[in-house]
Design a protein around this motif. Structure first.
Motif, short mmCIF file in Angstrom:
data_model
loop_
_atom_site.label_atom_id
_atom_site.label_comp_id
_atom_site.label_asym_id
_atom_site.label_seq_id
_atom_site.Cartn_x
_atom_site.Cartn_y
_atom_site.Cartn_z
N GLN B 37 0.86 -1.18 0.00
CA GLN B 37 0.00 0.00 0.00
C GLN B 37 0.90 1.24 0.00
N ASN B 38 0.80 2.01 -1.06
CA ASN B 38 1.65 3.19 -1.16
C ASN B 38 1.09 4.33 -0.30
N PRO B 39 1.83 5.40 -0.17
CA PRO B 39 1.38 6.51 0.71
C PRO B 39 0.06 7.14 0.27
N TRP B 40 -0.37 6.90 -0.93
CA TRP B 40 -1.63 7.44 -1.42
C TRP B 40 -2.81 6.48 -1.17
N GLY B 41 -2.50 5.36 -0.54
CA GLY B 41 -3.56 4.43 -0.16
C GLY B 41 -3.82 3.32 -1.16
N GLN B 42 -3.18 3.35 -2.29
CA GLN B 42 -3.45 2.35 -3.30
C GLN B 42 -2.79 1.02 -2.94
N ASP B 81 10.04 1.96 -2.16
CA ASP B 81 9.54 0.75 -1.51
C ASP B 81 8.81 1.09 -0.20
N SER B 82 8.90 2.31 0.25
CA SER B 82 8.23 2.70 1.49
C SER B 82 6.72 2.49 1.37
N GLY B 83 6.12 2.20 2.51
CA GLY B 83 4.67 1.96 2.53
C GLY B 83 4.37 0.82 3.48
N VAL B 84 3.15 0.33 3.39
CA VAL B 84 2.72 -0.77 4.24
C VAL B 84 2.57 -2.02 3.39
N TYR B 85 3.14 -3.11 3.87
CA TYR B 85 3.06 -4.39 3.17
C TYR B 85 2.08 -5.29 3.93
N PHE B 86 1.09 -5.76 3.21
CA PHE B 86 0.06 -6.62 3.80
C PHE B 86 0.16 -8.02 3.21
N CYS B 87 -0.03 -8.99 4.09
CA CYS B 87 -0.24 -10.38 3.71
C CYS B 87 -1.72 -10.66 3.91
N ALA B 88 -2.32 -11.40 2.99
CA ALA B 88 -3.75 -11.73 3.09
C ALA B 88 -3.96 -13.15 2.59
N VAL B 89 -4.87 -13.87 3.24
CA VAL B 89 -5.10 -15.28 2.89
C VAL B 89 -6.58 -15.58 2.79
N TYR B 95 -13.96 -17.41 -0.03
CA TYR B 95 -13.51 -16.39 -0.96
C TYR B 95 -13.06 -15.13 -0.23
N LYS B 96 -13.22 -15.11 1.08
CA LYS B 96 -12.94 -13.88 1.81
C LYS B 96 -11.47 -13.81 2.20
N LEU B 97 -10.88 -12.66 1.90
CA LEU B 97 -9.50 -12.42 2.28
C LEU B 97 -9.43 -11.98 3.75
N SER B 98 -8.53 -12.60 4.50
CA SER B 98 -8.23 -12.15 5.86
C SER B 98 -6.85 -11.51 5.83
N PHE B 99 -6.78 -10.29 6.32
CA PHE B 99 -5.55 -9.52 6.26
C PHE B 99 -4.78 -9.56 7.57
N GLY B 100 -3.46 -9.53 7.44
CA GLY B 100 -2.63 -9.26 8.60
C GLY B 100 -2.65 -7.77 8.91
N ALA B 101 -1.98 -7.42 10.00
CA ALA B 101 -1.97 -6.01 10.44
C ALA B 101 -1.01 -5.16 9.61
N GLY B 102 -0.14 -5.82 8.85
CA GLY B 102 0.77 -5.08 7.99
C GLY B 102 2.12 -4.81 8.61
N THR B 103 3.10 -4.59 7.75
CA THR B 103 4.44 -4.15 8.15
C THR B 103 4.69 -2.80 7.48
N THR B 104 4.96 -1.77 8.30
CA THR B 104 5.23 -0.45 7.75
C THR B 104 6.72 -0.32 7.48
N VAL B 105 7.07 -0.14 6.22
CA VAL B 105 8.46 -0.04 5.81
C VAL B 105 8.79 1.40 5.45
N THR B 106 9.85 1.91 6.03
CA THR B 106 10.34 3.24 5.70
C THR B 106 11.77 3.10 5.18
N VAL B 107 12.00 3.51 3.96
CA VAL B 107 13.34 3.45 3.37
C VAL B 107 13.89 4.87 3.30
N ARG B 108 15.01 5.08 3.95
CA ARG B 108 15.62 6.41 4.01
C ARG B 108 16.75 6.54 3.02
N ALA B 109 16.80 7.68 2.37
CA ALA B 109 17.85 7.94 1.36
C ALA B 109 19.19 8.16 2.04
#
Lengths: 114, 109
Positions: B37-42, B81-89, B95-109
């Motif tokens: 999920q990018n910073p714009w929510g997509q 690559d910064s943003g939130v990474y979700f796993c879903a199963v 047919y319903k996806l169950s999501f994890g809470a996510g990992t927030t990744v911040t990559v610094r220049a």
């Protein structure tokens, strides 16, 4: 992969009003899903929308608050009714398609209720 | 329902570093997907990977279904690559996806 368009992408809404979010898919799909993502949280399924039948709502979500339409196989709407600040969220439309019924998401609709 | 746990919850990386994100799930699944999920929510679909290993550029993923976990590898990380990474199963016959809470990744220049 499916291309999913949502409108509006972002809106600021007054408390007590209702807003309808549209979701358009570039191909016919059987199931469409609506998710809510509250600030800083993960995604929660609101309901599943099948064409020609009433939507199936998850626990904690009711039709009066989140009415859904599914008039055809490429389009759905979600209405957030009588909004309160707690409804401020990203609302996402998704579909299943392709390999293993992979799930694809639209760009999301950011709603802020003031 | 099925439980999905992601770790770590937050990750700060220097540009160019490598990292591994983990997803544990509590039951058999027939669908596992990784999203960014990018910073714009997509939400961008990274991998459909109920089992095995896949690679796409600097990203790769491995799912060991018998041990109920999946790993997402980011190599030579970039600020984009910064943003939130979700796993879903999804469970079999569901047919319903169950999501994890996510990992927030911040990559610094």
């Amino acid at each position: 992969s499916a291309v999913i368009s949502q409108k509006p992408s972002r809106d600021i809404c007054q408390r007590g009003t209702s807003l309808t979010i549209q979701c358009q898919v570039d191909s016919q799909v059987t199931m469409m899903f609506w998710y809510r993502q509250q600030p800083g949280q993960s995604l929660t399924l609101i309901a599943t929308a099948n064409q020609g039948s009433e939507a199936t709502y998850e626990s904690g979500f009711v039709i009066d608050k989140f009415p859904i339409s599914r008039p055809n196989l490429t389009f759905s709407t979600l209405t957030v009714s009588n909004m309160s600040p707690e409804d401020s969220s990203i609302y996402l439309c998704s579909v299943q398609q392709g390999l293993g019924n992979t799930i694809y998401f639209g760009e999301g609709s950011w709603l802020t209720v003031v | 329902g099925i439980q999905v746990e992601q770790s770590p919850p937050d990750l700060i990386l220097q540009e160019g570093a490598n990292s591994t994100l983990r997803c544990n799930f509590s039951d058999s699944v027939n669908n596992l997907q990784w999203f960014h999920q990018n910073p714009w929510g997509q939400l961008i679909n990274l991998f459909y990977i109920p089992s095995g290993t896949k690679q796409n550029g600097r990203l790769s993923a491995t799912t060991v279904a018998t041990e109920r976990y999946s790993l997402l590898y980011i190599s030579s990380s970039q600020t984009t690559d910064s943003g939130v990474y979700f796993c879903a199963v999804t469970r079999p016959n569901d047919y319903k996806l169950s999501f994890g809470a996510g990992t927030t990744v911040t990559v610094r220049a």
